[in-house]
Design an enzyme around this catalytic site. Structure first.
Site, PDB file in Angstrom:
ATOM      1  N   TYR A   1       0.843  -1.202   0.000  1.00 10.72           N
ATOM      2  CA  TYR A   1       0.000   0.000   0.000  1.00 10.72           C
ATOM      3  C   TYR A   1       0.887   1.265   0.000  1.00 10.72           C
ATOM      4  O   TYR A   1       0.499   2.325  -0.475  1.00 10.72           O
ATOM      5  CB  TYR A   1      -0.945  -0.020   1.205  1.00 10.72           C
ATOM      6  CG  TYR A   1      -2.255   0.688   0.975  1.00 10.72           C
ATOM      7  CD1 TYR A   1      -3.288   0.093   0.265  1.00 10.72           C
ATOM      8  CD2 TYR A   1      -2.462   1.977   1.473  1.00 10.72           C
ATOM      9  CE1 TYR A   1      -4.487   0.743   0.065  1.00 10.72           C
ATOM     10  CE2 TYR A   1      -3.659   2.636   1.278  1.00 10.72           C
ATOM     11  CZ  TYR A   1      -4.665   2.022   0.578  1.00 10.72           C
ATOM     12  OH  TYR A   1      -5.846   2.667   0.375  1.00 10.72           O
TER      13      TYR A   1
ATOM     14  N   LYS B   1      -3.454   8.265   3.139  1.00 13.15           N
ATOM     15  CA  LYS B   1      -4.649   8.022   3.963  1.00 13.15           C
ATOM     16  C   LYS B   1      -4.453   8.556   5.380  1.00 13.15           C
ATOM     17  O   LYS B   1      -5.409   9.026   6.005  1.00 13.15           O
ATOM     18  CB  LYS B   1      -4.985   6.531   3.989  1.00 13.15           C
ATOM     19  CG  LYS B   1      -5.458   5.978   2.644  1.00 13.15           C
ATOM     20  CD  LYS B   1      -6.650   6.727   2.068  1.00 13.15           C
ATOM     21  CE  LYS B   1      -7.251   6.019   0.864  1.00 13.15           C
ATOM     22  NZ  LYS B   1      -8.204   6.879   0.126  1.00 13.15           N
TER      23      LYS B   1
HETATM   24  P1  NAD Z   1     -12.271   3.502  -8.185  1.00 12.01           P
HETATM   25  O1  NAD Z   1     -11.107   3.264  -9.090  1.00 12.01           O
HETATM   26  O2  NAD Z   1     -13.598   3.062  -8.635  1.00 12.01           O
HETATM   27  O3  NAD Z   1     -12.356   5.031  -7.757  1.00 12.01           O
HETATM   28  C1  NAD Z   1     -11.214   5.870  -7.666  1.00 12.01           C
HETATM   29  C2  NAD Z   1     -11.612   7.125  -8.371  1.00 12.01           C
HETATM   30  O4  NAD Z   1     -10.595   8.132  -8.249  1.00 12.01           O
HETATM   31  C3  NAD Z   1     -11.840   6.908  -9.869  1.00 12.01           C
HETATM   32  O5  NAD Z   1     -13.130   7.378 -10.223  1.00 12.01           O
HETATM   33  C4  NAD Z   1     -10.756   7.746 -10.515  1.00 12.01           C
HETATM   34  O6  NAD Z   1     -11.136   8.247 -11.791  1.00 12.01           O
HETATM   35  C5  NAD Z   1     -10.651   8.841  -9.473  1.00 12.01           C
HETATM   36  N1  NAD Z   1      -9.467   9.690  -9.658  1.00 12.01           N
HETATM   37  C6  NAD Z   1      -8.146   9.332  -9.692  1.00 12.01           C
HETATM   38  N2  NAD Z   1      -7.401  10.412  -9.965  1.00 12.01           N
HETATM   39  C7  NAD Z   1      -8.253  11.466 -10.095  1.00 12.01           C
HETATM   40  C8  NAD Z   1      -8.090  12.851 -10.393  1.00 12.01           C
HETATM   41  N3  NAD Z   1      -6.880  13.400 -10.638  1.00 12.01           N
HETATM   42  N4  NAD Z   1      -9.200  13.642 -10.445  1.00 12.01           N
HETATM   43  C9  NAD Z   1     -10.420  13.123 -10.230  1.00 12.01           C
HETATM   44  N5  NAD Z   1     -10.646  11.820  -9.946  1.00 12.01           N
HETATM   45  C10 NAD Z   1      -9.566  11.018  -9.895  1.00 12.01           C
HETATM   46  O7  NAD Z   1     -11.870   2.772  -6.814  1.00 12.01           O
HETATM   47  P2  NAD Z   1     -12.547   2.809  -5.354  1.00 12.01           P
HETATM   48  O8  NAD Z   1     -11.975   1.637  -4.666  1.00 12.01           O
HETATM   49  O9  NAD Z   1     -13.996   2.982  -5.460  1.00 12.01           O
HETATM   50  O10 NAD Z   1     -11.873   4.093  -4.688  1.00 12.01           O
HETATM   51  C11 NAD Z   1     -12.626   5.142  -4.123  1.00 12.01           C
HETATM   52  C12 NAD Z   1     -12.024   5.562  -2.787  1.00 12.01           C
HETATM   53  O11 NAD Z   1     -12.197   4.497  -1.854  1.00 12.01           O
HETATM   54  C13 NAD Z   1     -10.526   5.850  -2.835  1.00 12.01           C
HETATM   55  O12 NAD Z   1     -10.241   6.927  -1.974  1.00 12.01           O
HETATM   56  C14 NAD Z   1      -9.938   4.572  -2.262  1.00 12.01           C
HETATM   57  O13 NAD Z   1      -8.651   4.762  -1.704  1.00 12.01           O
HETATM   58  C15 NAD Z   1     -10.973   4.281  -1.197  1.00 12.01           C
HETATM   59  N6  NAD Z   1     -10.943   2.936  -0.644  1.00 12.01           N
HETATM   60  C16 NAD Z   1     -10.982   1.850  -1.476  1.00 12.01           C
HETATM   61  C17 NAD Z   1     -10.936   0.586  -0.927  1.00 12.01           C
HETATM   62  C18 NAD Z   1     -10.921  -0.629  -1.818  1.00 12.01           C
HETATM   63  O14 NAD Z   1     -10.509  -1.696  -1.371  1.00 12.01           O
HETATM   64  N7  NAD Z   1     -11.379  -0.544  -3.057  1.00 12.01           N
HETATM   65  C19 NAD Z   1     -10.856   0.412   0.455  1.00 12.01           C
HETATM   66  C20 NAD Z   1     -10.844   1.537   1.284  1.00 12.01           C
HETATM   67  C21 NAD Z   1     -10.871   2.799   0.713  1.00 12.01           C
END
Ligand code: NAD
Length: 257
Positions: free
Chosen positions: A157, A164
């Site tokens: 990570y 985070k």
């Molecule tokens: P995802 O890939 O569907 O979403 C990530 C989003 O960030 C995408 O829509 C991407 O286009 C956007 N993004 C990246 N760079 C960008 C920029 N410069 N401007 C605008 N948008 C931008 O994946 P996700 O897992 O749904 O992630 C959403 C959030 O949840 C993130 O903060 C991620 O760290 C967090 N999260 C995810 C998990 C997991 O296991 N998937 C767990 C905990 C937290």
């Protein structure tokens, strides 16, 4: 005593839809089901069609392009949404780090990679929240998405753990600053979910397997469980909650071994 959640007449912005698996998409669907006037954002032209295809199922929802590294682009989202209804809910579901910074030794993180990850994944929450506070004239709810790697080591990570940790501290500081304006600021710390962003993390499938083995509920979570918690946080049912990191992880984080 009302126990259903009704956000009719209220505007909600959800940043970060990329696919039907996006956490943002699940949250958007729940907010829409509660009748919020929804605006979702997608990052770039490539994600326009998939996002428009998704929101076709949500009556009255709008999609706006937004790159969070561009302040004018964030401002445009707020201007567009505010022209439709008063904004009361803003969800930040955005993160990014270069693939080479999500593998190998953490000490090899480059300055450019560090800046990029922290800019997109942590600074953007300050920018989004500041604008949200300007538009939320009578209070509201701001939410972001975090992961337990903010406080424990998840090999792979790497720099995103730093991002985070920064993001979670921002939640505290913004909650303290905006409390007098009746604006609540919280984060959901989600367990590992199979999304586009997660695919970039080395060892992700091990994370899913170990969460399933060791969490009290004995399974991984679903996008819908995050969407439901987000809707609760957006509602008056959560009116006493701010500055919290709420775990939606099947209880994984409470375990020692
Ligand atoms: P995802 O890939 O569907 O979403 C990530 C989003 O960030 C995408 O829509 C991407 O286009 C956007 N993004 C990246 N760079 C960008 C920029 N410069 N401007 C605008 N948008 C931008 O994946 P996700 O897992 O749904 O992630 C959403 C959030 O949840 C993130 O903060 C991620 O760290 C967090 N999260 C995810 C998990 C997991 O296991 N998937 C767990 C905990 C937290």
């Amino acid at each position: 005593m009302p126990v259903s959640i009704d956000l009719s007449g209220q505007g909600a912005i959800v940043f970060g839809v990329a696919s039907a698996r996006s956490i943002a998409w699940s949250i958007a669907s729940f907010l829409h089901a509660a009748d919020a006037k929804l605006t979702v954002t997608y990052q770039n032209e490539r994600l326009k069609k998939p996002t428009l295809d998704l929101i076709r199922n949500l009556d009255g929802a709008a999609a706006v392009e937004c790159d969070v590294t561009d302040h004018a682009s964030i401002r445009h989202v707020f201007e567009t949404a505010a022209s439709e209804s008063t904004i009361t809910t803003v969800v930040h579901s955005v993160a990014f780090a270069n693939r080479e910074d999500l593998d190998g030794e953490f000490s090899q993180t480059s300055l450019d990679g560090f800046r990029l990850a922290l800019d997109i994944s942590a600074y953007s929450f300050i920018a989004v929240s500041k604008l949200a506070s300007d538009y939320m004239e009578d209070g509201g709810s701001i939410l972001t998405l975090t992961f337990q790697a903010a406080e424990k080591v998840y090999p792979g990570y790497n720099v995103m753990g730093v991002a985070k940790a920064a993001l979670e501290n921002e939640v505290l500081q913004l909650a303290a600053e905006f409390g007098p304006k009746k604006i609540r600021v919280n984060a959901i710390s989600a367990g590992p979910l199979n999304t586009l962003a997660a695919r970039g993390i080395s060892g992700f499938s091990d994370m899913r397997r170990i969460h399933e083995e060791r969490s009290p509920l004995g399974r991984n979570i679903t996008q819908e469980e995050v969407g439901g918690t987000a809707l609760f946080l957006a509602s008056t049912l959560a009116s006493g909650i701010t500055g919290e990191i709420i775990y939606v992880d099947a209880g994984y984080h409470i375990m020692g071994v």
